[in-house]
Design an enzyme around this catalytic site. Structure first.
Site, PDB file in Angstrom:
ATOM      1  N   ARG A 171       1.011  -1.364  -0.113  1.00  0.00           N
ATOM      2  CA  ARG A 171       0.023   0.020   0.117  1.00  0.00           C
ATOM      3  C   ARG A 171       0.815   1.186  -0.162  1.00  0.00           C
ATOM      4  O   ARG A 171       0.424   2.488  -0.417  1.00  0.00           O
ATOM      5  CB  ARG A 171      -0.987  -0.051   1.377  1.00  0.00           C
ATOM      6  CG  ARG A 171      -1.961  -0.956   1.324  1.00  0.00           C
ATOM      7  CD  ARG A 171      -2.342  -0.989   2.562  1.00  0.00           C
ATOM      8  NE  ARG A 171      -3.117   0.086   3.225  1.00  0.00           N
ATOM      9  CZ  ARG A 171      -4.453   0.713   2.875  1.00  0.00           C
ATOM     10  NH1 ARG A 171      -5.214  -0.077   2.249  1.00  0.00           N
ATOM     11  NH2 ARG A 171      -4.664   1.864   3.515  1.00  0.00           N
ATOM     12  N   ARG A 175       9.924   5.363  -3.062  1.00  0.00           N
ATOM     13  CA  ARG A 175      10.227   6.361  -4.300  1.00  0.00           C
ATOM     14  C   ARG A 175      11.798   6.807  -4.088  1.00  0.00           C
ATOM     15  O   ARG A 175      12.255   7.331  -3.161  1.00  0.00           O
ATOM     16  CB  ARG A 175       9.634   7.654  -4.199  1.00  0.00           C
ATOM     17  CG  ARG A 175       7.940   7.483  -4.215  1.00  0.00           C
ATOM     18  CD  ARG A 175       7.252   9.016  -4.541  1.00  0.00           C
ATOM     19  NE  ARG A 175       5.873   8.891  -4.426  1.00  0.00           N
ATOM     20  CZ  ARG A 175       5.038   9.148  -3.308  1.00  0.00           C
ATOM     21  NH1 ARG A 175       5.760  10.055  -2.530  1.00  0.00           N
ATOM     22  NH2 ARG A 175       4.001   9.017  -3.430  1.00  0.00           N
ATOM     23  N   ARG A 250      -8.962  -6.025  13.713  1.00  0.00           N
ATOM     24  CA  ARG A 250      -8.407  -5.365  14.407  1.00  0.00           C
ATOM     25  C   ARG A 250      -9.173  -4.107  14.762  1.00  0.00           C
ATOM     26  O   ARG A 250     -10.049  -3.702  13.923  1.00  0.00           O
ATOM     27  CB  ARG A 250      -7.081  -4.619  13.827  1.00  0.00           C
ATOM     28  CG  ARG A 250      -6.053  -5.838  13.529  1.00  0.00           C
ATOM     29  CD  ARG A 250      -5.445  -6.346  14.765  1.00  0.00           C
ATOM     30  NE  ARG A 250      -4.734  -5.471  15.417  1.00  0.00           N
ATOM     31  CZ  ARG A 250      -4.159  -6.023  16.791  1.00  0.00           C
ATOM     32  NH1 ARG A 250      -4.576  -7.241  17.343  1.00  0.00           N
ATOM     33  NH2 ARG A 250      -3.519  -5.278  17.361  1.00  0.00           N
ATOM     34  N   ARG A 281       0.058   5.767  16.309  1.00  0.00           N
ATOM     35  CA  ARG A 281       0.098   7.088  15.982  1.00  0.00           C
ATOM     36  C   ARG A 281      -0.583   7.996  16.641  1.00  0.00           C
ATOM     37  O   ARG A 281      -1.406   7.818  17.526  1.00  0.00           O
ATOM     38  CB  ARG A 281      -0.114   7.171  14.388  1.00  0.00           C
ATOM     39  CG  ARG A 281      -1.282   6.621  14.093  1.00  0.00           C
ATOM     40  CD  ARG A 281      -1.731   6.314  12.720  1.00  0.00           C
ATOM     41  NE  ARG A 281      -2.750   5.775  12.395  1.00  0.00           N
ATOM     42  CZ  ARG A 281      -3.125   5.274  11.175  1.00  0.00           C
ATOM     43  NH1 ARG A 281      -2.509   5.520  10.080  1.00  0.00           N
ATOM     44  NH2 ARG A 281      -4.228   4.853  10.842  1.00  0.00           N
ATOM     45  N   GLU A 307      -3.692   6.653  19.094  1.00  0.00           N
ATOM     46  CA  GLU A 307      -4.307   5.638  18.579  1.00  0.00           C
ATOM     47  C   GLU A 307      -3.607   4.216  19.056  1.00  0.00           C
ATOM     48  O   GLU A 307      -2.357   3.926  18.845  1.00  0.00           O
ATOM     49  CB  GLU A 307      -4.298   5.916  17.031  1.00  0.00           C
ATOM     50  CG  GLU A 307      -5.123   5.022  16.319  1.00  0.00           C
ATOM     51  CD  GLU A 307      -5.052   5.232  14.713  1.00  0.00           C
ATOM     52  OE1 GLU A 307      -4.937   6.530  14.321  1.00  0.00           O
ATOM     53  OE2 GLU A 307      -5.110   4.186  13.759  1.00  0.00           O
ATOM     54  N   TYR A 372     -10.168  -4.768   3.123  1.00  0.00           N
ATOM     55  CA  TYR A 372      -9.355  -3.635   3.459  1.00  0.00           C
ATOM     56  C   TYR A 372      -9.411  -2.609   2.501  1.00  0.00           C
ATOM     57  O   TYR A 372      -8.445  -2.103   1.675  1.00  0.00           O
ATOM     58  CB  TYR A 372      -7.917  -4.187   3.503  1.00  0.00           C
ATOM     59  CG  TYR A 372      -6.946  -3.146   4.448  1.00  0.00           C
ATOM     60  CD1 TYR A 372      -7.349  -1.872   4.834  1.00  0.00           C
ATOM     61  CD2 TYR A 372      -5.383  -3.168   4.409  1.00  0.00           C
ATOM     62  CE1 TYR A 372      -6.451  -1.023   5.388  1.00  0.00           C
ATOM     63  CE2 TYR A 372      -4.710  -2.583   4.933  1.00  0.00           C
ATOM     64  CZ  TYR A 372      -5.045  -1.439   5.494  1.00  0.00           C
ATOM     65  OH  TYR A 372      -4.309  -0.300   6.215  1.00  0.00           O
ATOM     66  N   ASP A 374     -10.116   1.090   0.796  1.00  0.00           N
ATOM     67  CA  ASP A 374     -10.061   2.776   1.155  1.00  0.00           C
ATOM     68  C   ASP A 374     -11.238   3.349   0.585  1.00  0.00           C
ATOM     69  O   ASP A 374     -12.219   2.693  -0.008  1.00  0.00           O
ATOM     70  CB  ASP A 374      -9.051   3.266   0.180  1.00  0.00           C
ATOM     71  CG  ASP A 374      -7.387   2.833   0.576  1.00  0.00           C
ATOM     72  OD1 ASP A 374      -7.348   2.828   1.989  1.00  0.00           O
ATOM     73  OD2 ASP A 374      -6.659   2.870  -0.154  1.00  0.00           O
TER      74      ASP A 374
END
Ligand code: UDP
Length: 393
Positions: A171, A175, A250, A281, A307, A372, A374
């Site tokens: 995901r 780069r 989860r 996070r 979180e 999962y 988006d």
């Protein structure tokens, strides 16, 4: 009153389906067991800040049609997600790019970075990655895996990286350019005024009943009798009363704090990638809207959310399906039951004109399809399914 559709769940899938049904001249009733619409993209205002109550949602897509679609319901700002990784106080840029490689190894050119990654991949002896750990090392090398991936992933999923599928780490972009944009997406932004307003606009003109638990035996038969077809977006295993066993999810717990300071961490998202920090996070919500209120004024306070990830147990909110082999196999078994519910043909009607048989059921969304997804993928799936169903293609 009889509806063409009963839509269970007022999240994105349900709202898009409702919108398309309305457009096609059909009637729909939306129910949700929560006391608000918008599912997990729900936002709430605290101190003038739109707080993402069920975790950060950053809309991004390469699907031009989906991007154009959401513009109908909201104006999007120019937010670009650039999370920072904090490993025991060392800060790194995400996703993995030249800024990350420079900080990690001191390399300056893309060639030096590529060489370093290749050396580490070779030393680990990975040719054909079979799991998340091998995939991660083969993409970015051992150092980055150890500092930025291993601890975070194990906290988020509660499983060893070796036991997780490789696709999860794919995901994230890797780069060899100086580009901290977390997503490889042509279009990205946050709805001005929050997601709740966007979903509200999608549901405009559709009846919504909140605080109604469809699966509660006291409600189900009565609700089923109201419609010709059901669109169910809750957990697929819950629909079947877990009769084949629990699918694993989860869950996430948030500790929210309002602070009397204007700036806590200088960024919307900071990932704590070591294994020792208990949270995964911290989100500082005001930065999704550049720290300004609707009139462009600086906001004096800030709201942060720590979180914590945990294994789902009955009574918790499910967030992430665990798409390992065991759960994917179990989902396939539930899917067979779901397909049978979808293929059901309505029977005759009683003296009041009410149907005697249970209506057919379409399963959709992250929970209904155990996927999962988006946000843009949920919208795409709902649009496709709605058009097929409504024959508006
Ligand atoms: N990930 C990581 N370190 C990070 C961020 C992400 O190792 O700092 C890995 C982790 O395995 C996670 C996956 O990348 O599950 C996907 O991350 P993403 O940000 O897409 O997850 P989401 O936003 O859906 O929670």
């Amino acid at each position: 009153m009889k509806y063409d559709y009963l839509i269970v769940g007022a999240g994105l899938y349900g709202a898009v389906f409702a919108r398309e049904a309305k457009r096609a001249g059909k009637t729909a009733l939306v129910v949700d067991k929560r006391d608000h619409i918008a599912g997990n993209v729900y936002t709430e205002q605290v101190e003038g800040i739109h707080v993402h109550i069920y975790g950060a949602h950053i809309f991004h897509t390469n699907d031009k049609e989906v991007w154009d679609y959401v513009q109908e319901f909201a104006t999007f700002n120019r937010f670009t997600n650039s999370p920072v990784a904090n490993y025991h106080g060392e800060l790194y840029s995400l996703p993995f790019n030249m800024y990350t490689f420079n900080k990690m190894w001191g390399v300056v050119t893309p060639e030096e970075a590529a060489t370093k990654i290749e050396e580490q991949r070779k030393a680990a002896g990975i040719t054909d990655p079979q799991n998340l750990e091998e995939q991660a090392i083969s993409l970015v090398g051992t150092d980055i895996y150890e500092k930025l991936i291993k601890g975070y992933t194990q906290k988020q999923w509660g499983r060893e990286c070796k036991d997780l599928p490789a696709f999860i780490i794919k995901r994230l972009p890797v780069r060899l350019t100086f580009d901290n944009n977390y997503f490889n997406a042509l279009y990205q932004g946050i709805p001005v005024g929050g997601y709740t307003g966007m979903v509200e606009n999608m549901l405009d003109g559709t009846e919504v009943r909140l605080g109604v638990d469809y699966l509660d035996p006291a409600n189900k038969a009565e609700l089923d009798a109201l419609a010709d077809k059901v669109i169910y977006t809750g957990p697929i295993d819950a629909y079947f009363d877990y009769k084949l066993g629990n699918l694993e999810y989860r869950s996430v717990r948030f500790e929210n704090e309002t602070l009397d300071i204007p700036n806590f961490q200088g960024n919307a998202a900071v990932n704590y990638t070591d294994a020792e920090t208990p949270w995964t996070r911290i989100i500082e919500h005001k930065w999704f809207e550049f720290g300004k209120d609707a009139d462009g004024n600086d906001l004096p306070k800030t709201v942060i959310s720590r979180e914590f990830s945990s294994e789902w147990k009955p009574g918790d909110e499910p967030y992430y399906p665990v798409n390992d082999q065991k759960n994917s196999d179990l989902y396939q078994e539930y899917k067979k039951l779901a397909d049978a519910e979808g293929a059901r043909v309505m029977g005759g009607s009683d003296s009041h004109g009410c149907s005697k048989a249970k209506p057919p059921v379409i399963f959709g969304g992250r929970l209904g399809e155990y996927k999962y997804y988006d946000m843009d993928q949920v919208i795409r799936a709902a649009l496709d399914r709605a058009r097929e169903e409504l024959k508006t293609k």
